[in-house]
Design an enzyme around this catalytic site. Structure first.
Site, PDB file in Angstrom:
ATOM      1  N   ARG A   1     -10.755  -6.128  -4.053  1.00 52.28           N
ATOM      2  CA  ARG A   1     -10.368  -4.738  -3.830  1.00 52.28           C
ATOM      3  C   ARG A   1     -11.085  -3.847  -4.833  1.00 52.28           C
ATOM      4  NH1 ARG A   1      -3.846  -4.733  -3.798  1.00 52.28           N
ATOM      5  NH2 ARG A   1      -4.257  -2.973  -5.142  1.00 52.28           N
TER       6      ARG A   1
ATOM      7  N   LYS B   1       4.833  -8.508  -7.745  1.00 49.11           N
ATOM      8  CA  LYS B   1       5.905  -7.940  -6.911  1.00 49.11           C
ATOM      9  C   LYS B   1       5.719  -8.316  -5.440  1.00 49.11           C
ATOM     10  CE  LYS B   1       5.066  -3.596  -8.050  1.00 49.11           C
ATOM     11  NZ  LYS B   1       3.984  -3.663  -9.029  1.00 49.11           N
TER      12      LYS B   1
ATOM     13  N   ARG C   1      -5.492   1.650 -13.997  1.00 49.66           N
ATOM     14  CA  ARG C   1      -4.197   1.479 -13.314  1.00 49.66           C
ATOM     15  C   ARG C   1      -3.108   1.077 -14.309  1.00 49.66           C
ATOM     16  NH1 ARG C   1      -5.426  -2.883  -8.973  1.00 49.66           N
ATOM     17  NH2 ARG C   1      -3.319  -2.568  -8.242  1.00 49.66           N
TER      18      ARG C   1
ATOM     19  N   ARG D   1      -8.048 -11.766  -8.092  1.00 51.38           N
ATOM     20  CA  ARG D   1      -7.475 -11.587  -6.756  1.00 51.38           C
ATOM     21  C   ARG D   1      -8.569 -11.297  -5.729  1.00 51.38           C
ATOM     22  NH1 ARG D   1      -2.245  -7.735  -6.520  1.00 51.38           N
ATOM     23  NH2 ARG D   1      -3.724  -6.016  -6.534  1.00 51.38           N
TER      24      ARG D   1
ATOM     25  N   ARG E   1       7.069   5.706  -8.829  1.00 49.56           N
ATOM     26  CA  ARG E   1       6.285   5.406 -10.023  1.00 49.56           C
ATOM     27  C   ARG E   1       6.480   6.470 -11.093  1.00 49.56           C
ATOM     28  NH1 ARG E   1       2.316   2.239  -7.056  1.00 49.56           N
ATOM     29  NH2 ARG E   1       0.692   1.329  -8.329  1.00 49.56           N
TER      30      ARG E   1
HETATM   31  P1  AMP Z   1      -0.492  -0.495  -5.678  1.00 47.53           P
HETATM   32  O1  AMP Z   1      -0.955  -1.430  -4.623  1.00 47.53           O
HETATM   33  O2  AMP Z   1       0.988  -0.254  -5.654  1.00 47.53           O
HETATM   34  O3  AMP Z   1      -1.004  -0.867  -7.042  1.00 47.53           O
HETATM   35  O4  AMP Z   1      -1.127   0.929  -5.305  1.00 47.53           O
HETATM   36  C1  AMP Z   1      -2.524   1.109  -5.194  1.00 47.53           C
HETATM   37  C2  AMP Z   1      -2.872   2.551  -5.517  1.00 47.53           C
HETATM   38  O5  AMP Z   1      -2.240   3.437  -4.580  1.00 47.53           O
HETATM   39  C3  AMP Z   1      -2.414   3.035  -6.883  1.00 47.53           C
HETATM   40  O6  AMP Z   1      -3.333   2.683  -7.910  1.00 47.53           O
HETATM   41  C4  AMP Z   1      -2.366   4.550  -6.654  1.00 47.53           C
HETATM   42  O7  AMP Z   1      -3.681   5.099  -6.616  1.00 47.53           O
HETATM   43  C5  AMP Z   1      -1.814   4.627  -5.246  1.00 47.53           C
HETATM   44  N1  AMP Z   1      -0.342   4.671  -5.253  1.00 47.53           N
HETATM   45  C6  AMP Z   1       0.481   3.781  -4.625  1.00 47.53           C
HETATM   46  N2  AMP Z   1       1.767   4.108  -4.801  1.00 47.53           N
HETATM   47  C7  AMP Z   1       1.775   5.233  -5.561  1.00 47.53           C
HETATM   48  C8  AMP Z   1       2.800   6.047  -6.097  1.00 47.53           C
HETATM   49  N3  AMP Z   1       4.092   5.771  -5.885  1.00 47.53           N
HETATM   50  N4  AMP Z   1       2.436   7.132  -6.838  1.00 47.53           N
HETATM   51  C9  AMP Z   1       1.143   7.437  -7.041  1.00 47.53           C
HETATM   52  N5  AMP Z   1       0.118   6.692  -6.584  1.00 47.53           N
HETATM   53  C10 AMP Z   1       0.417   5.595  -5.842  1.00 47.53           C
END
Ligand code: AMP
Length: 254
Positions: free
Chosen positions: A193, A41, A204, A160, A121
């Site tokens: 990361r 994305k 995740r 990554r 989400r």
């Molecule tokens: P991402 O980079 O979008 O994969 O987000 C990294 C982490 O941030 C996720 O694994 C969650 O721990 C947290 N996170 C980001 N966006 C959300 C969301 N909309 N709802 C809940 N947790 C989130």
């Protein structure tokens, strides 16, 4: 070719003023980008921004920014709990994420448009987003869902790497740096990361699978969902993304 501001209001919260830079697009797009972590994305977002304008608003970036905050200030108690959940690869609570987006509503109302990435989400978050957008008069144009086989996603995520200093992204096989372990842009150290480590990746992906269907259904029912197969290389995927946006453009101008 568009570029947008420094996203500082999004990353730091409403106390920080971002200076929008560059030309304002003739039509600001308002998209939600859906799909599992690692599906690409962020890469599609970069290309959408270059061609159509808009600001890339990732909730994950807000948490990562807070995790690397060098101001010396301790995170708020809610943020500390959120960062611990993120480190484990778990979802942060709806209340915390929604509050964080609500206090950044000015970013959603921005004249450049937005690409929301990683939010919503859950169905609760999708409802909350509708409320925020209704209040600021910025309806969504589409929810674009990217999908790919899980094996491919694991391969992409585990390779990554990110520059510790400037956050430029790399991949050990698909986008290696010129000098191993060093950023091409600033020479900073490349790190993996915390949540791209194998156990966190599995958590995740499970967290995503547990909550994604109702969100997809929610947007499908409203006629907003557009589905894109993201298994090929990013350029080929962007051909489909562009096609989706051009169709939307034709629909709004007819
Ligand atoms: P991402 O980079 O979008 O994969 O987000 C990294 C982490 O941030 C996720 O694994 C969650 O721990 C947290 N996170 C980001 N966006 C959300 C969301 N909309 N709802 C809940 N947790 C989130």
């Amino acid at each position: 070719m568009y570029s947008t501001g420094n996203r500082i209001t999004w990353l730091q919260g409403p106390g920080a003023n971002c200076a929008g830079t560059g030309p304002v697009p003739p039509r600001p797009w308002h998209f939600v980008l859906l799909g599992p972590p690692g599906v690409g994305k962020g890469t599609q977002a970069e290309q959408i921004i270059a061609e159509y304008g808009a600001c890339h608003l990732s909730t994950g970036d807000v948490f990562r920014y807070a995790a690397h905050d060098t101001s010396g200030q301790a995170p708020s108690p809610a943020m500390a709990v959120a960062l611990a959940a993120m480190k484990r690869g778990e979802l942060v609570s709806d209340a915390t994420v929604v509050e964080l987006v609500r206090e950044r509503a000015q970013c959603l109302a921005c004249r450049y448009g937005f690409l929301l990435d990683g939010f919503p989400r859950t169905l609760e978050q999708a409802h909350a987003l509708d409320g925020i957008l209704a209040r600021i008069g910025r309806p969504l144009d589409a929810a674009i869902n990217y999908f790919a086989p899980e094996s491919l996603i694991i391969e992409r995520l585990s390779g990554r790497r990110v520059c510790q200093q400037c956050r430029t992204g790399y991949h050990v096989a698909n986008k290696p740096p010129r000098v191993s372990g060093r950023c091409d842009a600033c020479g900073g150290e490349l790190i993996q990361r915390e949540d791209d480590k194998p156990e966190a990746i599995r958590t995740r992906l499970r967290a995503y699978a547990a909550t994604c269907d109702p969100v997809l259904e929610y947007y499908r029912r409203q006629g907003l969902l557009r589905e894109i197969d993201a298994s090929s290389d990013p350029k080929a995927v962007f051909v489909h993304t562009r096609d989706v946006i051009q169709k939307l453009n034709r629909a709004v101008s007819s």
